[in-house]
Design an enzyme around this catalytic site. Structure first.
Site, PDB file in Angstrom:
ATOM      1  CE  LYS A  92      -4.412  -2.083   1.014  1.00 40.99           C
ATOM      2  NZ  LYS A  92      -5.364  -2.473   2.105  1.00 40.99           N
ATOM      3  NE  ARG A 106      -7.007  -8.727  -0.130  1.00 47.38           N
ATOM      4  CZ  ARG A 106      -6.573  -7.894  -1.140  1.00 47.38           C
ATOM      5  NH1 ARG A 106      -5.510  -7.211  -0.982  1.00 47.38           N
ATOM      6  NH2 ARG A 106      -7.162  -8.125  -2.448  1.00 47.38           N
TER       7      ARG A 106
HETATM    8  N1  HH2 Z   1      -6.958  -4.198   0.163  1.00 46.21           N
HETATM    9  C1  HH2 Z   1      -7.427  -4.172  -1.255  1.00 46.21           C
HETATM   10  C2  HH2 Z   1      -8.489  -5.249  -1.538  1.00 46.21           C
HETATM   11  N2  HH2 Z   1      -9.327  -6.014  -0.837  1.00 46.21           N
HETATM   12  N3  HH2 Z   1      -9.699  -6.655   1.238  1.00 46.21           N
HETATM   13  C3  HH2 Z   1      -9.291  -6.757   2.833  1.00 46.21           C
HETATM   14  N4  HH2 Z   1     -10.063  -7.458   3.514  1.00 46.21           N
HETATM   15  N5  HH2 Z   1      -8.277  -5.946   3.074  1.00 46.21           N
HETATM   16  C4  HH2 Z   1      -7.613  -5.332   2.456  1.00 46.21           C
HETATM   17  O1  HH2 Z   1      -6.624  -4.503   3.184  1.00 46.21           O
HETATM   18  C5  HH2 Z   1      -7.962  -5.125   0.986  1.00 46.21           C
HETATM   19  C6  HH2 Z   1      -9.150  -5.807   0.440  1.00 46.21           C
HETATM   20  C7  HH2 Z   1      -6.454  -3.630  -1.918  1.00 46.21           C
HETATM   21  O2  HH2 Z   1      -5.315  -4.605  -2.669  1.00 46.21           O
HETATM   22  P1  HH2 Z   1      -5.314  -5.004  -4.043  1.00 46.21           P
HETATM   23  O3  HH2 Z   1      -6.240  -6.184  -4.117  1.00 46.21           O
HETATM   24  O4  HH2 Z   1      -4.016  -5.417  -4.491  1.00 46.21           O
HETATM   25  O5  HH2 Z   1      -5.936  -3.891  -5.118  1.00 46.21           O
HETATM   26  P2  HH2 Z   1      -6.830  -3.615  -5.767  1.00 46.21           P
HETATM   27  O6  HH2 Z   1      -8.328  -3.256  -4.847  1.00 46.21           O
HETATM   28  O7  HH2 Z   1      -6.861  -2.449  -6.661  1.00 46.21           O
HETATM   29  O8  HH2 Z   1      -7.587  -4.902  -6.599  1.00 46.21           O
END
Ligand code: HH2
Length: 264
Positions: A206, A242
């Site tokens: 992040k 995660r």
């Molecule tokens: N962060 C992201 C997405 N989903 N779910 C939970 N429970 N907690 C988190 O901190 C979280 C999440 C963001 O990361 P990423 O999936 O890499 O990015 P994007 O939302 O752009 O697909």
């Protein structure tokens, strides 16, 4: 929990696993590296991400869930805010619904979670993904996130979700100022763990890591800070982290666990 984003636009790995064969190869790799859960997502939650239709999201997520389930017993989580996507993923073999809106997105989210009987991750987010980073404000970020999560846990329980299936997530980066909110929230993580539910923590790659830790590069230049966040979470008692970089995180957590065990 290892992340597989089947999206063209996720902030850290968008476009890399949109092709079904590439997504399956990535999932296999994360399982081999020691992921205890796979989190499959078909819609980016980053600010400004394009919305994805229900049909498109199902078409991205379900074939991967089914393909992984056909060859592995690893628990699969679906990262979605749409009940129909959760339903389709559970039918294909997912056993966890990770919802960044904490089952607030659709009127039937709570009832669907109860009906599916899967585990649910209730995450804190201030506002909506599109606008969440526009001037977020808290008087006390830890207490406000804790109160929100308790409220959503109670809503889930009242709707019929079993207590032992509820996870909470403080939602690092979701409607939080990079420094002024994410850091105190992480510093107060034990308060969230103290709510009595398993806590999932998503710190991996992040942007606050770049802001605090330097390095200058993009999301895939944030491994060191991501591991620091995972270890901090483990120390505070979270049940899961995660992450995008499973091998490195598993190694770090094994070493931390061994040292912690020797101390007791
Ligand atoms: N962060 C992201 C997405 N989903 N779910 C939970 N429970 N907690 C988190 O901190 C979280 C999440 C963001 O990361 P990423 O999936 O890499 O990015 P994007 O939302 O752009 O697909």
């Amino acid at each position: 929990m290892g992340v597989v984003n089947v999206t063209p636009d996720s902030f850290s790995d968008g476009g890399r696993h949109l092709d079904p064969a590439a997504a399956l190869a990535h999932a296999r790799r994360l399982i081999a590296e020691g992921a205890d859960i796979l989190d499959v997502g078909g819609e980016s939650t980053r600010p400004g991400a394009a919305p994805v239709s229900e049909a498109e999201e199902i078409a991205r997520v379900v074939p991967l869930v089914a393909a992984v389930r056909a060859e592995s017993a690893v628990p699969i989580s679906v990262d979605t805010m749409k009940p129909a996507v959760a339903r389709a993923a559970v039918a294909a073999g997912a056993t966890m619904w990770n919802d960044v809106t904490a089952l607030r997105h659709a009127p039937d989210s709570l009832a669907t979670a109860a009906e599916l009987g899967c585990e649910v991750v209730l995450m804190h987010m201030l506002g909506e993904p599109a606008t969440m980073q526009a001037e977020p404000h808290y008087d006390d970020v830890v207490e406000e996130v804790a109160a929100f999560l308790m409220d959503r846990a109670e809503a889930a329980l009242s709707a019929g979700v079993a207590r032992e299936r509820v996870w909470l997530d403080p939602g690092v980066g979701f409607g939080k100022h990079m420094i002024a909110h994410n850091l105190p929230l992480l510093a107060g993580l034990e308060r969230i763990v103290g709510l009595g539910f398993p806590v999932l923590l998503g710190v991996s790659r992040k942007s606050f890591i770049g802001a605090v830790g330097g390095g200058g590069g993009g999301p895939d230049q944030r491994l060191g800070g991501s591991i620091a966040g995972a270890i901090w979470g483990a120390q505070a008692g979270v049940a899961g982290v995660r992450v995008h970089d499973v091998a490195e995180t598993v190694q770090a957590l094994r070493v931390w666990t061994a040292i912690a065990a020797a101390r007791r």
